[in-house]
Design a protein around this motif. Sequence first.
Motif, mmCIF file in Angstrom:
data_model
loop_
_atom_site.group_PDB
_atom_site.id
_atom_site.type_symbol
_atom_site.label_atom_id
_atom_site.label_comp_id
_atom_site.label_asym_id
_atom_site.label_seq_id
_atom_site.Cartn_x
_atom_site.Cartn_y
_atom_site.Cartn_z
ATOM 1 N N SER A 41 0.824 -1.213 0.000
ATOM 2 C CA SER A 41 0.000 0.000 0.000
ATOM 3 C C SER A 41 0.860 1.267 0.000
ATOM 4 N N LYS A 42 2.163 1.128 0.226
ATOM 5 C CA LYS A 42 3.063 2.287 0.238
ATOM 6 C C LYS A 42 3.638 2.604 -1.141
ATOM 7 N N CYS A 43 3.251 1.840 -2.160
ATOM 8 C CA CYS A 43 3.705 2.143 -3.525
ATOM 9 C C CYS A 43 3.225 3.534 -3.902
ATOM 10 N N LYS A 44 4.105 4.312 -4.489
ATOM 11 C CA LYS A 44 3.708 5.635 -4.960
ATOM 12 C C LYS A 44 4.440 5.955 -6.255
ATOM 13 N N ILE A 45 3.896 6.896 -6.982
ATOM 14 C CA ILE A 45 4.509 7.299 -8.245
ATOM 15 C C ILE A 45 5.764 8.093 -7.940
ATOM 16 N N ALA A 46 6.890 7.616 -8.444
ATOM 17 C CA ALA A 46 8.165 8.288 -8.228
ATOM 18 C C ALA A 46 8.490 9.246 -9.368
ATOM 19 N N MET A 47 7.909 9.004 -10.559
ATOM 20 C CA MET A 47 8.178 9.865 -11.698
ATOM 21 C C MET A 47 7.082 9.696 -12.728
ATOM 22 N N ARG A 48 6.729 10.789 -13.366
ATOM 23 C CA ARG A 48 5.817 10.772 -14.515
ATOM 24 C C ARG A 48 6.521 11.463 -15.667
ATOM 25 N N ALA A 49 6.329 10.942 -16.841
ATOM 26 C CA ALA A 49 6.928 11.580 -18.012
ATOM 27 C C ALA A 49 5.915 11.617 -19.128
ATOM 28 N N LYS A 50 5.613 12.800 -19.622
ATOM 29 C CA LYS A 50 4.676 12.938 -20.727
ATOM 30 C C LYS A 50 5.441 13.292 -21.994
ATOM 31 N N GLY A 51 6.495 12.570 -22.243
ATOM 32 C CA GLY A 51 7.282 12.929 -23.411
ATOM 33 C C GLY A 51 7.735 11.730 -24.186
ATOM 34 N N PRO A 52 7.838 11.871 -25.491
ATOM 35 C CA PRO A 52 8.336 10.768 -26.301
ATOM 36 C C PRO A 52 9.836 10.633 -26.120
ATOM 37 N N GLY A 53 10.337 9.480 -26.394
ATOM 38 C CA GLY A 53 11.766 9.256 -26.317
ATOM 39 C C GLY A 53 12.060 7.910 -25.701
ATOM 40 N N TYR A 54 13.288 7.742 -25.307
ATOM 41 C CA TYR A 54 13.733 6.486 -24.718
ATOM 42 C C TYR A 54 13.972 6.669 -23.231
ATOM 43 N N GLY A 55 13.744 5.606 -22.479
ATOM 44 C CA GLY A 55 13.998 5.620 -21.054
ATOM 45 C C GLY A 55 14.870 4.441 -20.677
ATOM 46 N N ALA A 56 15.503 4.533 -19.518
ATOM 47 C CA ALA A 56 16.339 3.437 -19.029
ATOM 48 C C ALA A 56 16.408 3.515 -17.517
ATOM 49 N N ILE A 57 16.725 2.373 -16.909
ATOM 50 C CA ILE A 57 16.898 2.309 -15.464
ATOM 51 C C ILE A 57 18.117 1.454 -15.158
ATOM 52 N N VAL A 58 18.905 1.904 -14.189
ATOM 53 C CA VAL A 58 20.061 1.149 -13.708
ATOM 54 C C VAL A 58 19.993 1.157 -12.186
ATOM 55 N N CYS A 59 20.081 -0.028 -11.590
ATOM 56 C CA CYS A 59 20.020 -0.156 -10.129
ATOM 57 C C CYS A 59 21.356 -0.649 -9.599
ATOM 58 N N GLY A 60 21.821 0.009 -8.569
ATOM 59 C CA GLY A 60 23.032 -0.406 -7.885
ATOM 60 C C GLY A 60 22.726 -0.715 -6.437
ATOM 61 N N ASP A 61 23.749 -0.828 -5.611
ATOM 62 C CA ASP A 61 23.542 -1.074 -4.188
ATOM 63 C C ASP A 61 22.883 0.149 -3.551
ATOM 64 N N GLY A 62 21.661 0.003 -3.112
ATOM 65 C CA GLY A 62 21.001 1.077 -2.399
ATOM 66 C C GLY A 62 19.995 1.876 -3.179
ATOM 67 N N GLY A 63 19.917 1.711 -4.497
ATOM 68 C CA GLY A 63 18.923 2.483 -5.235
ATOM 69 C C GLY A 63 19.070 2.390 -6.732
ATOM 70 N N CYS A 64 18.197 3.101 -7.403
ATOM 71 C CA CYS A 64 18.135 3.063 -8.867
ATOM 72 C C CYS A 64 18.161 4.482 -9.425
ATOM 73 N N SER A 65 18.633 4.588 -10.645
ATOM 74 C CA SER A 65 18.600 5.854 -11.372
ATOM 75 C C SER A 65 17.885 5.593 -12.684
ATOM 76 N N TRP A 66 16.954 6.472 -13.038
ATOM 77 C CA TRP A 66 16.250 6.291 -14.295
ATOM 78 C C TRP A 66 16.162 7.599 -15.042
ATOM 79 N N ILE A 67 15.848 7.462 -16.307
ATOM 80 C CA ILE A 67 15.753 8.611 -17.202
ATOM 81 C C ILE A 67 14.643 8.319 -18.200
ATOM 82 N N THR A 68 14.015 9.330 -18.720
ATOM 83 C CA THR A 68 13.038 9.155 -19.784
ATOM 84 C C THR A 68 13.107 10.369 -20.699
ATOM 85 N N GLY A 69 12.622 10.224 -21.912
ATOM 86 C CA GLY A 69 12.620 11.322 -22.868
ATOM 87 C C GLY A 69 13.936 11.544 -23.574
ATOM 88 N N ALA A 70 14.858 10.585 -23.514
ATOM 89 C CA ALA A 70 16.147 10.729 -24.201
ATOM 90 C C ALA A 70 15.962 10.526 -25.703
#
Length: 198
Positions: A71-100
């Motif tokens: 129940s604690k799930c929440k939206i961390a990011m919204r993107a209303k743009g065309p392009g490419y996205g990616a996510i990379v996760c390491g120890d402790g968290g993830c980094s993502w991008i969209t609209g590239a």
Amino acid sequence: MATALRLLSGLAFSFLYINAFAFTSISAIDGHVLETWSRTSNYESQKEADAHALEGCRVEARKSGIGNLASKCKIAMRAKGPGYGAIVCGDGGCSWITGAESSQAAVDAAYDGCSKNYNNCPSENIKYWEDFAGFSAKPVANVTGGDCRPRTATLRCQSTCSNGDCIVSYENGCKMHVKVNSRFDNFQNQWVYPAPSC
């Protein structure tokens, strides 16, 4: 972790095209991003993208044995743009991008963000996606009088633009006036106007 999510969201938004029609949502649980992140893309409404991302996060939480936190799930990011996205996760968290502009640009930006904030970020098999559903430059005026675009499966066109004002010429002689919105290009450190689609 909430601060990290806001920072990542801010970074991601700087790569977006503005006022497009492809919607992406990324959902996660603060403090459990690695186990719960869920991404949905290419939805035609933000509401639909959010709903699917939240449900995906809840499913991942249950799979990871922390269903009691679903129940604690929440939206961390919204993107209303065309392009490419990616996510990379390491120890402790993830980094993502969209609209590239390309899948490689998305992968590079996500990896760089992960490397700056986390340890042991993988440099191979990086997850990426494309998000183009419904995107097109919207005709706002017509040089020849109505929507005269060819009604063929494949459209070919050429455009000439002055900032965001473009004339798009089609093979059947149709010429249409369209406006495109600027987007901020972090690599050039300036606002740019993407070429309109056919």
